[in-house]
Design a protein around this motif. Structure first.
Motif, PDB file in Angstrom:
ATOM      1  N   LEU A   1      -3.273   6.207  -4.996  1.00  0.00           N
ATOM      2  CA  LEU A   1      -2.796   4.960  -4.379  1.00  0.00           C
ATOM      3  C   LEU A   1      -2.159   4.027  -5.393  1.00  0.00           C
ATOM      4  N   VAL A   2      -1.199   3.251  -4.928  1.00  0.00           N
ATOM      5  CA  VAL A   2      -0.798   2.038  -5.639  1.00  0.00           C
ATOM      6  C   VAL A   2      -0.866   0.959  -4.572  1.00  0.00           C
ATOM      7  N   SER A   3      -1.652  -0.060  -4.839  1.00  0.00           N
ATOM      8  CA  SER A   3      -1.821  -1.080  -3.808  1.00  0.00           C
ATOM      9  C   SER A   3      -1.973  -2.464  -4.438  1.00  0.00           C
TER      10      SER A   3
ATOM     11  N   LEU B   1       0.859  -1.187   0.000  1.00  0.00           N
ATOM     12  CA  LEU B   1       0.000   0.000   0.000  1.00  0.00           C
ATOM     13  C   LEU B   1       0.893   1.234   0.000  1.00  0.00           C
ATOM     14  N   ALA B   2       1.011   1.849  -1.165  1.00  0.00           N
ATOM     15  CA  ALA B   2       1.838   3.050  -1.305  1.00  0.00           C
ATOM     16  C   ALA B   2       0.910   4.237  -1.512  1.00  0.00           C
ATOM     17  N   VAL B   3       0.908   5.145  -0.539  1.00  0.00           N
ATOM     18  CA  VAL B   3       0.014   6.302  -0.606  1.00  0.00           C
ATOM     19  C   VAL B   3       0.777   7.488  -1.196  1.00  0.00           C
ATOM     20  N   GLY B   4       0.226   8.059  -2.259  1.00  0.00           N
ATOM     21  CA  GLY B   4       0.833   9.241  -2.878  1.00  0.00           C
ATOM     22  C   GLY B   4       0.181  10.508  -2.353  1.00  0.00           C
ATOM     23  N   GLU B   5       0.455  11.607  -3.022  1.00  0.00           N
ATOM     24  CA  GLU B   5      -0.043  12.902  -2.540  1.00  0.00           C
ATOM     25  C   GLU B   5      -1.552  13.035  -2.709  1.00  0.00           C
TER      26      GLU B   5
ATOM     27  N   ALA C   1       8.761  -7.874  -0.402  1.00  0.00           N
ATOM     28  CA  ALA C   1       8.335  -6.671  -1.146  1.00  0.00           C
ATOM     29  C   ALA C   1       7.182  -5.940  -0.448  1.00  0.00           C
ATOM     30  N   MET C   2       6.702  -6.486   0.693  1.00  0.00           N
ATOM     31  CA  MET C   2       5.544  -5.870   1.359  1.00  0.00           C
ATOM     32  C   MET C   2       5.909  -4.504   1.942  1.00  0.00           C
ATOM     33  N   THR C   3       5.007  -3.564   1.790  1.00  0.00           N
ATOM     34  CA  THR C   3       5.226  -2.232   2.376  1.00  0.00           C
ATOM     35  C   THR C   3       3.866  -1.560   2.604  1.00  0.00           C
ATOM     36  N   ASN C   4       3.837  -0.636   3.547  1.00  0.00           N
ATOM     37  CA  ASN C   4       2.587   0.078   3.841  1.00  0.00           C
ATOM     38  C   ASN C   4       2.933   1.475   4.373  1.00  0.00           C
ATOM     39  N   THR C   5       2.518   2.497   3.646  1.00  0.00           N
ATOM     40  CA  THR C   5       2.846   3.883   4.043  1.00  0.00           C
ATOM     41  C   THR C   5       2.279   4.216   5.424  1.00  0.00           C
TER      42      THR C   5
ATOM     43  N   HIS D   1       2.945  14.316   8.024  1.00  0.00           N
ATOM     44  CA  HIS D   1       4.368  13.928   7.909  1.00  0.00           C
ATOM     45  C   HIS D   1       4.896  14.139   6.482  1.00  0.00           C
ATOM     46  N   ARG D   2       4.008  14.452   5.572  1.00  0.00           N
ATOM     47  CA  ARG D   2       4.333  14.495   4.134  1.00  0.00           C
ATOM     48  C   ARG D   2       5.139  13.257   3.737  1.00  0.00           C
ATOM     49  N   CYS D   3       4.644  12.122   4.219  1.00  0.00           N
ATOM     50  CA  CYS D   3       5.350  10.852   4.015  1.00  0.00           C
ATOM     51  C   CYS D   3       4.686  10.114   2.850  1.00  0.00           C
ATOM     52  N   TYR D   4       4.957  10.552   1.630  1.00  0.00           N
ATOM     53  CA  TYR D   4       4.308   9.946   0.471  1.00  0.00           C
ATOM     54  C   TYR D   4       5.231   8.913  -0.167  1.00  0.00           C
ATOM     55  N   ASP D   5       4.628   7.926  -0.768  1.00  0.00           N
ATOM     56  CA  ASP D   5       5.404   6.832  -1.364  1.00  0.00           C
ATOM     57  C   ASP D   5       4.961   6.683  -2.825  1.00  0.00           C
ATOM     58  N   THR D   6       5.877   6.898  -3.728  1.00  0.00           N
ATOM     59  CA  THR D   6       5.516   6.776  -5.154  1.00  0.00           C
ATOM     60  C   THR D   6       6.396   5.710  -5.816  1.00  0.00           C
ATOM     61  N   SER D   7       6.872   4.776  -4.998  1.00  0.00           N
ATOM     62  CA  SER D   7       7.846   3.810  -5.526  1.00  0.00           C
ATOM     63  C   SER D   7       7.228   2.763  -6.465  1.00  0.00           C
ATOM     64  N   GLY D   8       5.910   2.626  -6.471  1.00  0.00           N
ATOM     65  CA  GLY D   8       5.279   1.666  -7.384  1.00  0.00           C
ATOM     66  C   GLY D   8       5.286   0.249  -6.830  1.00  0.00           C
ATOM     67  N   ALA D   9       4.868  -0.693  -7.687  1.00  0.00           N
ATOM     68  CA  ALA D   9       4.651  -2.065  -7.212  1.00  0.00           C
ATOM     69  C   ALA D   9       5.458  -3.085  -8.015  1.00  0.00           C
ATOM     70  N   ASP D  10       6.525  -2.620  -8.671  1.00  0.00           N
ATOM     71  CA  ASP D  10       7.256  -3.527  -9.585  1.00  0.00           C
ATOM     72  C   ASP D  10       7.775  -4.789  -8.887  1.00  0.00           C
ATOM     73  N   ASP D  11       8.426  -4.603  -7.717  1.00  0.00           N
ATOM     74  CA  ASP D  11       9.009  -5.768  -7.021  1.00  0.00           C
ATOM     75  C   ASP D  11       7.916  -6.766  -6.633  1.00  0.00           C
TER      76      ASP D  11
END
Ligand code: C5P
Length: 407
Positions: free
Chosen positions: A143-145, A130-134, A329-333, A303-313
């Motif tokens: 979102l990219v999830s 779950l990568a939350v963008g701006e 490869a699991m991650t969650n903003t 926190h302006r903690c945005y994640d735009t790294s995508g889901a390639d991995d």
């Protein structure tokens, strides 16, 4: 002469146009049955109605011709009132014919529909990624999830054609049963979208999934109502359409319609199915603390903690069927903005120490999930964790319900 007589043909001409329109729009239902018909019976009912319209139109056209033929032989002063009389006769005849036609077809197809019941499982979801963008101009975050369905579920029993209104009952008395419940709103949305008349629907919700957990419980219930109503009232409604109307109910609802292993983009409405997660087991732990989704998004903004790294991995790991790589490869903003002393990290550590290949906050929390390679270790971990966190559940990964046809 013409100026008067063209009106005489107005009614039959309109009827002919209606009938032609019926032929040109073969997918549109001509005969709205009060009970669901099979596709074959629906086609037959449409055909009957169409044939009657043709016969009706032709009969009136012939009548118009006959009357006109005899009236033309009359002196011209007498023509005008007779023309008006013919028009009146046609209009009254047309109106009088509509009711018997409707009644005849209803008698053939429209007996009072028998009550029908469908039971649907509303399964939990977890976010493998779950990568939350701006925040976007509409207030939602990009979102990219990667979402995954897990076999821990609420159960919904939907009864149709009850003759009453829309009724929702719930095993959990803390949950509202009016339009503030998403499952209720899903039924309202279904009928308003499809234009089908609600002839009485009762929904019985057996609640197991915890609320404000990030497990998509409310969304899964709403999606289950949509699936049940589709089956009961509109089996030909495409899944894509059901998903797009689901997007109006909430960001996670479109995914919950079919579930499986799906890449989500946008606000949650753009779905692309992925290679299913290799069969594995999940342990879901809901601590007593609850997180509000909106508040968690606000925390990310602060926190302006945005994640735009995508889901390639993640996508590569899934394509390779490599469960340890999926876990890596699991991650969650949302997890990244939690304070270090949050109970979430204690649960995560316990899951990992009990043999989970990976553990992560689900959605905006507060539930944490752990992935286990086999049932035995998952069940043992579940039993061990229940001592501390009673709301702990165990279930296998589930594939999607229906094949996606748009990819
Ligand atoms: O769509 P849903 O009702 O599930 O969203 C709940 C809240 O979560 C929204 O009001 C919004 O504040 C936030 N949200 C967001 N971006 C998303 C999804 C939800 O900011 N992509």
């Amino acid at each position: 002469m013409l100026r008067i007589w063209w009106c005489v043909y107005l009614v039959p001409a309109l009827m002919l146009l209606c009938a032609a329109w019926g032929y040109l729009m073969p997918r549109r239902r001509l005969y709205p049955s009060p009970r669901p018909l099979t596709a074959e019976r629906q086609r037959f009912a449409d055909g009957q109605l169409r044939r009657m319209l043709w016969q009706f139109a032709l009969a009136f056209a012939a009548l118009g011709l006959l009357v006109m033929g005899s009236v033309r032989r009359l002196p011209s002063g007498a023509q005008r009132p007779i023309a008006y009389a013919v028009m009146l006769l046609q209009a009254v005849g047309a109106a009088a014919m509509v009711i018997p036609i409707e009644r005849a077809i209803r008698e053939r197809f429209g007996d009072a529909p028998a009550e029908q019941t469908v039971t649907e499982r509303a399964s939990a979801k977890v976010n493998l990624l779950l990568a939350v963008g701006e925040q976007r101009p509409d207030g939602y975050h990009e979102l990219v999830s990667v979402m995954q369905t897990v076999d821990v579920c609420d159960t919904l029993t939907v009864r149709a054609h009850t003759g009453g209104g829309l009724e929702l009952t719930c095993s959990n008395p803390d949950l509202p049963t009016d339009e503030s419940n998403l499952a209720y709103r899903a039924a309202v949305k279904f009928f308003s979208y499809t234009g089908i008349e609600n002839d009485g629907v009762s929904i019985e919700l057996q609640k197991l999934l915890p609320m404000q957990a990030g497990l998509g419980g409310g969304s899964a219930d709403a999606a289950a109502v949509l699936r049940a109503l589709r089956q009961l009232y509109a089996p030909e409604l495409p899944w894509e359409e059901l998903e797009s109307l689901a997007a109006d109910l909430g960001s996670d609802v479109p995914f919950c319609v079919r579930g499986g292993t799906v890449l989500i983009r946008g606000r949650g409405e753009r779905l692309a199915p992925l290679v299913p997660l290799p069969p594995c087991w999940f342990v879901l732990v809901k601590p007593p603390v609850s997180f509000s989704t909106r508040t968690m998004y606000e925390l990310i903004d602060r926190h302006r903690c945005y994640d735009t790294s995508g889901a390639d991995d993640m996508v590569t790991a899934l394509s390779a069927g490599d469960l340890p790589a999926v876990c890596a490869a699991m991650t969650n903003t949302f997890q990244r903005v939690l304070p270090p002393d949050s109970e979430i990290f204690a649960i995560r550590a316990r899951l990992l120490s009990l043999g989970a290949l990976g553990a992560m906050l689900s959605g905006s929390g507060s539930a944490v999930f752990g992935i286990f390679a086999d049932e035995e270790s998952a069940r043992m971990a579940c039993a061990a964790l229940r001592g501390t966190w009673p709301e702990t559940f165990c279930g296998r990964s589930l594939p999607g319900r229906q094949a996606f046809s748009h990819v």
